[in-house]
Scaffold this active site. Sequence first.
Site, mmCIF file in Angstrom:
data_model
loop_
_atom_site.group_PDB
_atom_site.id
_atom_site.type_symbol
_atom_site.label_atom_id
_atom_site.label_comp_id
_atom_site.label_asym_id
_atom_site.label_seq_id
_atom_site.Cartn_x
_atom_site.Cartn_y
_atom_site.Cartn_z
ATOM 1 N N PHE A 243 1.720 -3.711 3.808
ATOM 2 C CA PHE A 243 2.037 -5.039 4.323
ATOM 3 C C PHE A 243 3.527 -5.317 4.105
ATOM 4 O O PHE A 243 4.085 -4.999 3.050
ATOM 5 C CB PHE A 243 1.222 -6.107 3.588
ATOM 6 N N HIS B 216 -9.856 1.801 0.405
ATOM 7 C CA HIS B 216 -8.403 1.637 0.350
ATOM 8 C C HIS B 216 -8.002 1.218 -1.058
ATOM 9 O O HIS B 216 -8.300 0.106 -1.492
ATOM 10 C CB HIS B 216 -7.964 0.589 1.366
ATOM 11 N N HIS C 17 -2.800 7.424 6.832
ATOM 12 C CA HIS C 17 -3.047 6.127 6.195
ATOM 13 C C HIS C 17 -4.457 5.679 6.554
ATOM 14 O O HIS C 17 -5.199 5.226 5.697
ATOM 15 C CB HIS C 17 -1.997 5.125 6.657
ATOM 16 N N CYS D 278 0.809 -1.221 0.000
ATOM 17 C CA CYS D 278 0.000 0.000 0.000
ATOM 18 C C CYS D 278 0.839 1.267 0.000
ATOM 19 O O CYS D 278 0.291 2.366 -0.133
ATOM 20 C CB CYS D 278 -0.944 -0.019 1.195
#
Length: 420
Positions: free
Chosen positions: A406, A343, A306, A166
């Site tokens: 991640f 997202h 975020h 991400c």
Amino acid sequence: MGLKRVVVTGLGAVTPVGNNPEETWNSLVNGVSGAAPITLFDASKFKTHFACEVKGLNINDYIDRKEARKMDRYTQLALVSADQAVKDSGMDLESEDKNRIGVVFGVGIGGIKTFEDEVKYYGIHEEEGPKFNPFFIPKMIADIASGYISMRFGFHGPNYTTTSACASSTNALADAFNLIRLGKANAIVAGGAEAAVCACGVGGFNAMHALSTRNDEPEKASRPFSASRDGFVMGEGAGCLILEELEHAKARGAKIYAEMVGEGESADAYHITASHPEGLGAKLVMENALEDAGLKPEDIDYINVHGTSTPVGDVSEMKAIKEVFGESAYKLNISSTKSMTGHLLGAAGAVEAMVSVLAVKNDIVPPTINHAEGDEDENIDYNLNFTFNKAQKRTVRAALSNTFGFGGHNACVIFKKYDD
């Protein structure tokens, strides 16, 4: 020779709340959610039945129908955003030195839908022997979008893809920024794209218990910093910024949205999917970005966080902000536009960087929607200004945008008002 200054001269975006930057910005300022039942595949047997899909976009307005069939959806979205940004920049491509213009485009996963389709097709015909589309590999590979963008415009400068989950497109912006200020390019088409709203994407994240399952009210499912948050909402889209060396931009009379002044990178070195519970990597990445920009915490007026609407992630990022900004944390605005866009995975950083640029330009902070009174988490400090539910007007001298991926990848970029 000192580092060159870098400015933003073009914007492009295809998001769940708008098919260009203007539509996207207007939706975000007005608190519009892009979440709705999934239409791209039958999700009725999945735990999550909804996502933030791009809506009403005619790809063939930008890409020839025959060519579009050779591309995965993420590449199509990338090309649309890049086309918008290049046009918005006003560059006269006939007079530009295209050897000095590059493309750095991020993606977290790549052509996952193409991979899914090809494996299904092979499974049906397995007894007959291998049957694969000759475009399978070039449609699927993560770097192909940056290649297509360069071919579309004839840009021969640095060209590659960043992949850090991400944080991918924020890393793309950081790399583009550094290439320009080191004098290796006059301009870079920088951004990211993702299109993982498919059975593999939704099913995989469902198996991890990462997605919200609020199927009865999807538009309210993404609720960062609220106690009832239960996971993120999958999104798709693309964002693109034209980053340009200041003197080059001035020489051609370009409009300048904002100046990019710093970037930071760090690793949690903690867990494959969870952020560090005390936000150590998030703290370090913001400190690195501020140092790179030569700014103090009190110089920042807005943080596009975020803020994915996950129980652990929202708390750890808040802790990091309080550690880095101290008393200044209570004077700035914080918001998560993922409450509206969902997202966007590898595209999130580019779209949220664009939002940060427009906040600086327009002196408006878009909201974090879906927070209700009485929905407070005891682990969240609500004395911070999360810009709940309604946009706020204020002078935004500088904005910081966070993305965490991640694997513990953290990336951060800072934009401020351009001052000659």
